[in-house]
Scaffold this motif. Sequence first.
Motif, PDB file in Angstrom:
ATOM      1  N   ILE A  94       3.202 -30.142 -12.858  1.00 11.69           N
ATOM      2  CA  ILE A  94       3.076 -28.697 -12.666  1.00 11.69           C
ATOM      3  C   ILE A  94       4.366 -28.198 -12.026  1.00 11.69           C
ATOM      4  CG2 ILE A  94       1.825 -26.845 -11.503  1.00 11.69           C
ATOM      5  CD1 ILE A  94      -0.658 -28.624 -11.626  1.00 11.69           C
ATOM      6  N   ILE A  95       4.961 -27.200 -12.638  1.00 14.51           N
ATOM      7  CA  ILE A  95       6.209 -26.631 -12.133  1.00 14.51           C
ATOM      8  C   ILE A  95       5.897 -25.302 -11.467  1.00 14.51           C
ATOM      9  CG2 ILE A  95       8.523 -25.843 -12.744  1.00 14.51           C
ATOM     10  CD1 ILE A  95       8.311 -27.656 -15.234  1.00 14.51           C
ATOM     11  N   GLY A  96       6.024 -25.269 -10.152  1.00 16.40           N
ATOM     12  CA  GLY A  96       5.761 -24.040  -9.413  1.00 16.40           C
ATOM     13  C   GLY A  96       4.626 -24.201  -8.428  1.00 16.40           C
ATOM     14  N   GLY A  97       4.910 -23.923  -7.164  1.00 18.63           N
ATOM     15  CA  GLY A  97       3.912 -24.094  -6.117  1.00 18.63           C
ATOM     16  C   GLY A  97       3.331 -22.787  -5.618  1.00 18.63           C
ATOM     17  N   GLY A  98       3.126 -21.835  -6.523  1.00 15.13           N
ATOM     18  CA  GLY A  98       2.407 -20.616  -6.177  1.00 15.13           C
ATOM     19  C   GLY A  98       0.926 -20.799  -6.459  1.00 15.13           C
ATOM     20  N   TYR A  99       0.181 -19.718  -6.447  1.00 16.85           N
ATOM     21  CA  TYR A  99      -1.269 -19.823  -6.654  1.00 16.85           C
ATOM     22  C   TYR A  99      -1.608 -20.333  -8.053  1.00 16.85           C
ATOM     23  CZ  TYR A  99      -1.837 -17.372  -2.245  1.00 16.85           C
ATOM     24  OH  TYR A  99      -1.784 -17.030  -0.918  1.00 16.85           O
ATOM     25  N   ILE A 100      -0.839 -19.928  -9.070  1.00 20.85           N
ATOM     26  CA  ILE A 100      -1.120 -20.388 -10.426  1.00 20.85           C
ATOM     27  C   ILE A 100      -1.015 -21.899 -10.498  1.00 20.85           C
ATOM     28  CG2 ILE A 100      -0.296 -20.365 -12.811  1.00 20.85           C
ATOM     29  CD1 ILE A 100       0.615 -17.462 -12.336  1.00 20.85           C
ATOM     30  N   GLY A 101       0.085 -22.442  -9.974  1.00 17.61           N
ATOM     31  CA  GLY A 101       0.289 -23.877 -10.014  1.00 17.61           C
ATOM     32  C   GLY A 101      -0.730 -24.648  -9.195  1.00 17.61           C
ATOM     33  N   LEU A 102      -1.054 -24.157  -8.015  1.00 18.12           N
ATOM     34  CA  LEU A 102      -1.996 -24.853  -7.145  1.00 18.12           C
ATOM     35  C   LEU A 102      -3.406 -24.834  -7.727  1.00 18.12           C
ATOM     36  CD1 LEU A 102      -0.701 -23.612  -3.680  1.00 18.12           C
ATOM     37  CD2 LEU A 102      -0.464 -25.911  -4.631  1.00 18.12           C
ATOM     38  N   GLU A 103      -3.807 -23.727  -8.332  1.00 16.80           N
ATOM     39  CA  GLU A 103      -5.133 -23.676  -8.950  1.00 16.80           C
ATOM     40  C   GLU A 103      -5.211 -24.633 -10.134  1.00 16.80           C
ATOM     41  OE1 GLU A 103      -5.844 -19.583  -9.830  1.00 16.80           O
ATOM     42  OE2 GLU A 103      -6.107 -19.015  -7.725  1.00 16.80           O
ATOM     43  N   ALA A 104      -4.126 -24.719 -10.913  1.00 21.14           N
ATOM     44  CA  ALA A 104      -4.103 -25.669 -12.032  1.00 21.14           C
ATOM     45  C   ALA A 104      -4.187 -27.100 -11.516  1.00 21.14           C
ATOM     46  CB  ALA A 104      -2.828 -25.467 -12.854  1.00 21.14           C
ATOM     47  N   ALA A 105      -3.514 -27.384 -10.423  1.00 19.55           N
ATOM     48  CA  ALA A 105      -3.555 -28.723  -9.836  1.00 19.55           C
ATOM     49  C   ALA A 105      -4.963 -29.087  -9.399  1.00 19.55           C
ATOM     50  CB  ALA A 105      -2.596 -28.806  -8.647  1.00 19.55           C
ATOM     51  N   ALA A 106      -5.667 -28.134  -8.797  1.00 19.89           N
ATOM     52  CA  ALA A 106      -7.035 -28.396  -8.335  1.00 19.89           C
ATOM     53  C   ALA A 106      -7.962 -28.719  -9.509  1.00 19.89           C
ATOM     54  CB  ALA A 106      -7.556 -27.196  -7.549  1.00 19.89           C
ATOM     55  N   VAL A 107      -7.848 -27.963 -10.588  1.00 21.00           N
ATOM     56  CA  VAL A 107      -8.683 -28.220 -11.771  1.00 21.00           C
ATOM     57  C   VAL A 107      -8.363 -29.591 -12.364  1.00 21.00           C
ATOM     58  CG1 VAL A 107      -9.145 -27.492 -14.140  1.00 21.00           C
ATOM     59  CG2 VAL A 107      -9.047 -25.783 -12.323  1.00 21.00           C
ATOM     60  N   ALA A 108      -7.075 -29.889 -12.481  1.00 18.27           N
ATOM     61  CA  ALA A 108      -6.668 -31.160 -13.086  1.00 18.27           C
ATOM     62  C   ALA A 108      -7.140 -32.350 -12.254  1.00 18.27           C
ATOM     63  CB  ALA A 108      -5.148 -31.185 -13.253  1.00 18.27           C
ATOM     64  N   ARG A 109      -7.039 -32.277 -10.957  1.00 19.20           N
ATOM     65  CA  ARG A 109      -7.516 -33.376 -10.117  1.00 19.20           C
ATOM     66  C   ARG A 109      -9.036 -33.520 -10.222  1.00 19.20           C
ATOM     67  NH1 ARG A 109      -6.220 -37.379  -9.642  1.00 19.20           N
ATOM     68  NH2 ARG A 109      -7.207 -37.822  -7.639  1.00 19.20           N
TER      69      ARG A 109
END
Length: 405
Positions: A150-165
């Motif tokens: 994931i490229i980018g540590g804003g809300y979009i990136g962090l929410e995508a990270a949470a779903v993926a994990r």
Amino acid sequence: MTGRLVIIGAGQAGFALAARLRALKDDRPITILGAESELPYQRPPLSKKYLLGEMSFDRLLFRGAEWYADNNVEIRLSAWVEDIDRAGKAVLLQDGSSIAYETLAIATGASPRQLPAAIGGDLDGVFVVRDKRDADRLTAEMRPGRRLLIIGGGYIGLEAAAVARHLGLEVTLIEMAERILQRVAAKETADFMRAIHVQHGAVIRESTGLVRLIGENGKVTAAELSDGSVLDVDFVIVGIGVSPNDRLAKQAGLEVANGIVVDAFARTSDASIFAMGDCAVLPWKGQMIRLESVPNAVDQAEAAAAFMTGGTEPYEAKPWFWSDQYDVKLQIAGFNLGYDETVLRPGAREGSASVWYFRAGQFIAVDAINDAKAYVTGKKLLEQGREPDRSILADATADLKQLLS
């Protein structure tokens, strides 16, 4: 007004404008032009419950097809607008047709920023998350054990990270700034959210940028990072912000400044053209801002509808936002632009906290992490223009209700 209202954009703001006008018993002809092939739908759940398979698409629709027929709202899907003829008061479509308007509303939202092709942004397996098509394409990629960058540590990136994990993927998130959420939140909020992601097994690499994506046979396979490392990946999600969709306004000669400039009634520099939602730049507390949020899109559209039907109340934005990550709900009231002081207050239960923002001694915003009481209290203080008692904020045992007494 009795002439046709044409709404360009079938997202939250466009639908809210049409729905509010009908609720106000306004019976002018309305045509909504949507670029997608789907009826207007909610976007926030796309990257969360929809992607997780917990919510079907039909539950995302604002209304079924019958609502538009019953309310005499014409909706044209897969309708791409090429230009606006202000002199002739008509909208020109890609298929060569045109639609005359008396009033025009631009509710075109914003689009995710893309990686340049020169560094691999055009490779297969590189995604953004904005609409149903994006989410559907990602669903096929989100399989346990796959390696996601994931490229980018804003809300979009962090929410995508949470779903993926949650789905069992191996997740690495890179942020070129010195910390995640640097542009939008205080260090205290970032520290809290980072810890949550690390606890859930995501790898967060800050002060780390992307040099280039590497591909084989046109598909991304690895990423070269600014620290010299090369990371093997199966696919990539880009979350580096959005840009307002103001192309049509620029072409039409409307005033534009990183979005379509509007007044407190959502009017553009052309009195017969309105703009609202993520694409609009609006006045707020003596400055011009652009709010990328569902609440603003709805509230601004409804305020415009009231004005179109004879109302005289200017729109005063009350910024609030939210982000769901794992079992954490982050609620934000206010706008922390230009803050120079923060107060961190532990919550009443484990895993909760709030961060209170001040500028020149004045309270301007609060981040509430699993702390609904802090959010509600801060929101009420902001709406009432009141300052929180610092001694109560500093006392973790004090009841926040005292701030409102």
